[in-house]
Enzyme design. Sequence first.
Site, short mmCIF file in Angstrom:
data_model
loop_
_atom_site.label_atom_id
_atom_site.label_comp_id
_atom_site.label_asym_id
_atom_site.label_seq_id
_atom_site.Cartn_x
_atom_site.Cartn_y
_atom_site.Cartn_z
N TRP A 77 0.84 -1.18 0.00
CA TRP A 77 0.00 0.00 0.00
C TRP A 77 0.89 1.25 0.00
O TRP A 77 1.88 1.32 0.72
CB TRP A 77 -0.92 0.00 1.24
CG TRP A 77 -1.72 1.25 1.32
CD1 TRP A 77 -2.80 1.57 0.56
CD2 TRP A 77 -1.48 2.36 2.20
NE1 TRP A 77 -3.26 2.82 0.90
CE2 TRP A 77 -2.47 3.32 1.91
CE3 TRP A 77 -0.53 2.62 3.18
CZ2 TRP A 77 -2.54 4.54 2.58
CZ3 TRP A 77 -0.61 3.84 3.86
CH2 TRP A 77 -1.60 4.77 3.54
N ASP A 116 -16.36 10.90 -3.30
CA ASP A 116 -15.75 9.65 -2.84
C ASP A 116 -16.55 9.06 -1.70
O ASP A 116 -17.75 9.35 -1.52
CB ASP A 116 -14.28 9.93 -2.48
CG ASP A 116 -13.36 8.74 -2.71
OD1 ASP A 116 -13.39 7.82 -1.86
OD2 ASP A 116 -12.63 8.70 -3.72
N ARG A 158 -9.59 -3.41 7.32
CA ARG A 158 -10.23 -2.09 7.32
C ARG A 158 -11.66 -2.20 7.88
O ARG A 158 -12.59 -1.63 7.35
CB ARG A 158 -10.27 -1.48 5.92
CG ARG A 158 -10.24 0.04 5.95
CD ARG A 158 -10.64 0.66 4.63
NE ARG A 158 -10.48 2.11 4.70
CZ ARG A 158 -11.09 2.96 3.90
NH1 ARG A 158 -11.90 2.54 2.94
NH2 ARG A 158 -10.91 4.24 4.03
N LYS A 168 -15.97 5.31 -9.41
CA LYS A 168 -14.72 4.81 -8.84
C LYS A 168 -15.09 3.54 -8.06
O LYS A 168 -15.81 3.61 -7.07
CB LYS A 168 -14.10 5.86 -7.93
CG LYS A 168 -12.80 5.42 -7.26
CD LYS A 168 -12.18 6.58 -6.50
CE LYS A 168 -11.00 6.18 -5.65
NZ LYS A 168 -10.52 7.29 -4.82
N TRP A 169 -14.63 2.39 -8.53
CA TRP A 169 -14.98 1.09 -7.94
C TRP A 169 -13.81 0.65 -7.06
O TRP A 169 -12.78 0.25 -7.57
CB TRP A 169 -15.23 0.08 -9.05
CG TRP A 169 -15.66 -1.28 -8.62
CD1 TRP A 169 -14.91 -2.23 -7.97
CD2 TRP A 169 -16.95 -1.88 -8.82
NE1 TRP A 169 -15.64 -3.36 -7.77
CE2 TRP A 169 -16.91 -3.19 -8.28
CE3 TRP A 169 -18.14 -1.44 -9.41
CZ2 TRP A 169 -17.99 -4.05 -8.31
CZ3 TRP A 169 -19.22 -2.31 -9.45
CH2 TRP A 169 -19.15 -3.60 -8.90
N ASP A 170 -14.02 0.74 -5.76
CA ASP A 170 -12.93 0.49 -4.80
C ASP A 170 -13.03 -0.92 -4.24
O ASP A 170 -14.08 -1.58 -4.32
CB ASP A 170 -13.06 1.54 -3.68
CG ASP A 170 -11.74 1.85 -3.02
OD1 ASP A 170 -10.76 1.11 -3.24
OD2 ASP A 170 -11.68 2.84 -2.27
N MET A 171 -11.95 -1.40 -3.65
CA MET A 171 -11.93 -2.74 -3.00
C MET A 171 -10.78 -2.69 -2.02
O MET A 171 -9.62 -2.66 -2.43
CB MET A 171 -11.69 -3.77 -4.10
CG MET A 171 -11.90 -5.21 -3.71
SD MET A 171 -10.47 -5.89 -2.86
CE MET A 171 -10.76 -7.61 -3.03
N ASN A 172 -11.13 -2.65 -0.71
CA ASN A 172 -10.11 -2.25 0.26
C ASN A 172 -9.65 -3.31 1.24
O ASN A 172 -9.29 -2.98 2.36
CB ASN A 172 -10.61 -1.03 1.04
CG ASN A 172 -10.50 0.23 0.21
OD1 ASN A 172 -9.44 0.51 -0.34
ND2 ASN A 172 -11.58 0.97 0.08
N CYS A 198 -10.12 0.75 -8.46
CA CYS A 198 -9.23 1.16 -7.38
C CYS A 198 -9.25 0.03 -6.37
O CYS A 198 -10.27 -0.63 -6.19
CB CYS A 198 -9.79 2.45 -6.77
SG CYS A 198 -9.06 2.92 -5.19
N ASP A 213 -2.77 5.36 -3.39
CA ASP A 213 -3.23 6.40 -2.47
C ASP A 213 -2.11 7.39 -2.21
O ASP A 213 -2.34 8.45 -1.63
CB ASP A 213 -3.66 5.77 -1.14
CG ASP A 213 -5.05 5.16 -1.24
OD1 ASP A 213 -5.68 5.31 -2.30
OD2 ASP A 213 -5.49 4.53 -0.27
C1 DGJ Z 1 -9.17 3.78 -0.75
C2 DGJ Z 1 -8.93 4.56 -2.00
O1 DGJ Z 1 -7.72 4.21 -2.56
C3 DGJ Z 1 -9.02 6.05 -1.71
O2 DGJ Z 1 -8.71 6.79 -2.84
C4 DGJ Z 1 -10.39 6.36 -1.20
O3 DGJ Z 1 -11.34 6.14 -2.19
C5 DGJ Z 1 -10.70 5.50 0.02
N1 DGJ Z 1 -10.48 4.11 -0.24
C6 DGJ Z 1 -12.11 5.70 0.49
O4 DGJ Z 1 -12.44 4.90 1.52
#
Ligand code: DGJ
Length: 780
Positions: free
Chosen positions: A199, A366, A443, A476-480, A524, A546
């Site tokens: 990251w 966002d 997270r 913006k399709w995120d996956m954290n 993302c 990020d």
């Molecule tokens: C992780 C992304 O990389 C960021 O740009 C942002 O969208 C956050 N998640 C939001 O929780």
Amino acid sequence: MISVNENCFFLHTRHTTYAFCITKYGHPEHLYYGERLDEPDAAAAPLLALKRTAQVGSTIAYSQEDLNYSLDILPLEYSSAGCGDFRNSPIEALMPDGSYSCDFLYTGYKIMEGCHPMKTLPCATGTEDVAALCISLNDTRNEAELDLYYTVYEKTDVITRRCVLKNRSSSSILLRNLASMNLDLISQNFTMITFDGGWAKEAHIHKRRISYGITVNSSVTGSSSNRHNPGFFLAADGYTEQTGNVYGFNLIYSGNHQGLAELSGHDTVRVQLGINPHCFSFEVKPDEEFEAPEAVMTFSSRGLGGASRHFHSFINEHIVRGRWKKRPRPVLYNNWEACFFKFDEKKLLSLAKEAKGLGAELFVLDDGWFGSRDSDTSGLGDYDVNKKKLPGGLTGLASKINSMGMKFGLWFEPEMVNEDSRLYRTHPEYAVVIPGKKPNLGRNQLVLDLCNPEVRDYIVEHVGQILDSASISYVKWDMNRHITDAYSPCMKNQGEFYHRYICGLYEVLDRIFSPRPHILLESCSSGGNRFDLGMLCYSPQIWASDDTDPIERLKIQGGLSCLYPLSCIGAHVSASPHQQTLRSTQLSTRFNVAAFGCLGYELDLDNLTLAERREIKKQITFYKKYRMVFQYGTFYRLPSPKDNKVCWQCVSPDRKHSAAGFFQTLSGASEGPDVLMLSGLKRDISYTVSTKPQNLYIEQFGELTKHVLPVELNPNGLILHTANKYYTLTDCVEHYRGKGALIMAGIPLNNQFMGSYYNENTRLLGDCGSSLYIIEAEDA
Ligand code: DGJ
């Protein structure tokens, strides 16, 4: 172009040739991959083939009729298991007879115009100058067939490879490994170049000489990962950025991958790429088949840069599809770093008004707009708008943004759920957990089970509803988080989980975005945790990291640029000091780096000084003028003999317009000359080279101001602080002209500030300083 001559197959692209033949026993033997061979015929095979005039000690003979024929030393297009090839096998399958042994022999071939689409996975597309070859192999026991597909993308110098295993027996085959490709090359003392990190430090370039044994580049996190991008290169001894033989590989897949290079005791190098066999086992029932994802290969004799440029044009032509293919990407403003979860409509509209005034074309809202999402501990999964924050809902907000003259975009994280959410309370069975085991959170969230069709329907329906509820032009399709506790009640064999998850994701993306082709999708995953060719089949651009610190981005974007074109790389200007590194950098450098990608801004625009506002406005105007050059131009990582410099250049297809970035990480005292070594210009036409004017902020010079200003100002005083908000100095502007050949010989630039004097021709870079140079043909 594909030509066949007496069991010899020649695959030609514009600058490369790939050749193999079928041996007397029916094994596909690799002959050659390298610079284009003109008109080779069947006579080429005995010439190019590895000679077998003596038996290699300690090998197993394939047949007693020919003791020199051992699978262990044969360069193979694909190998089998248990027949004497002791290098890493591309296939491991529990066959119907209970053994792990298989031996696939040639039965025939088919040539097809255009590419041959896959049934279960995304793959490259194309009809013009594209042809596919299918080599059919049959296991000696007639229990399985293996089709090897080669698709030749002539213009972009890429050949893709994949294979399909078909069960022809009456019992199941349990696949534990099926590499998409196997390639055995004669050793050229290769260096393996991989793109590794984590990251906020994605895709840093690492180089290691491959040695005897196996060097692996892999991911087991459930995603292609920020740890090891699936793409890698093998560069022959003596290669440079500009010269030497370089082979590039990548995989059109977003899940666990494994790429490897094995230097055998007999000095051949086996290259494999495919799904990671870790925790993988897939049941292929009778009459069913399994498709391995498509692998991508290129070769260039023009160094790492040459191989990268092949990948760039291939991705722009054959991976990115739909309405956004080769289209200019909008300059966006994203509110994440300015707000995190704390905003209301008033704040958003204020940011939007500023963004519009600066020239942004798209406003992206966002995380934090739905459910109880006031922090990352709750709300994921519930996509009902938070009316406290947005009383007019998304419809109201989007229409206000639209009426300002900007498009509206929205963030989602549809693959995830917080335990503290309505979705989880109603459907705990949607989350990925192992029955009876407390799951691990990442997270504060769990992964939704995309292997479950009901979950996929839930996502498609709910995300779709939101997308249709307002004027939304971008997602913006995120996956954290990484995947743990891999288990789905929807399948008996949990070894299929990771692959079925990714197939489920592709299905969901297809169902949501195919009917809404106007939406620009940016994927993302905590930044660049899923920066891969699979995602690029759905999302034309990906948020690279990020980490928007420009000095860190030199490594991140520089690494990604080896594998992916700039049109795919999301790059934003954010605040200084930086969120992840606490490093302070000039606004000019933050822009100059972000310009080599899809430009966006992410800092709190309400805090800008007048001087910064003016500068950003000029930056965006400039970027719009050169946007196609930055996003789609031919990209060069330029030579720089000094470790503290990075130089990049983009050149328009007609080679009349170009932009180059000169970046300095740490300044050195009294350095020798900086030389700008441009590339890609026409040798015999005249160009001008000029620095893009950029601002210097008075405050950055502290006490030194007293040596240049007519009045002496206290560096910590109010006057200098106030003046800094309104007035700037212009950095040194250089102008050069000459024929392309002369310019590309290298331009020694003006001196940098060395502490001895200052005049307007002195370049004032300091730490993290940079300049952009614009190169224009005089007849343009
Ligand atoms: C992780 C992304 O990389 C960021 O740009 C942002 O969208 C956050 N998640 C939001 O929780």
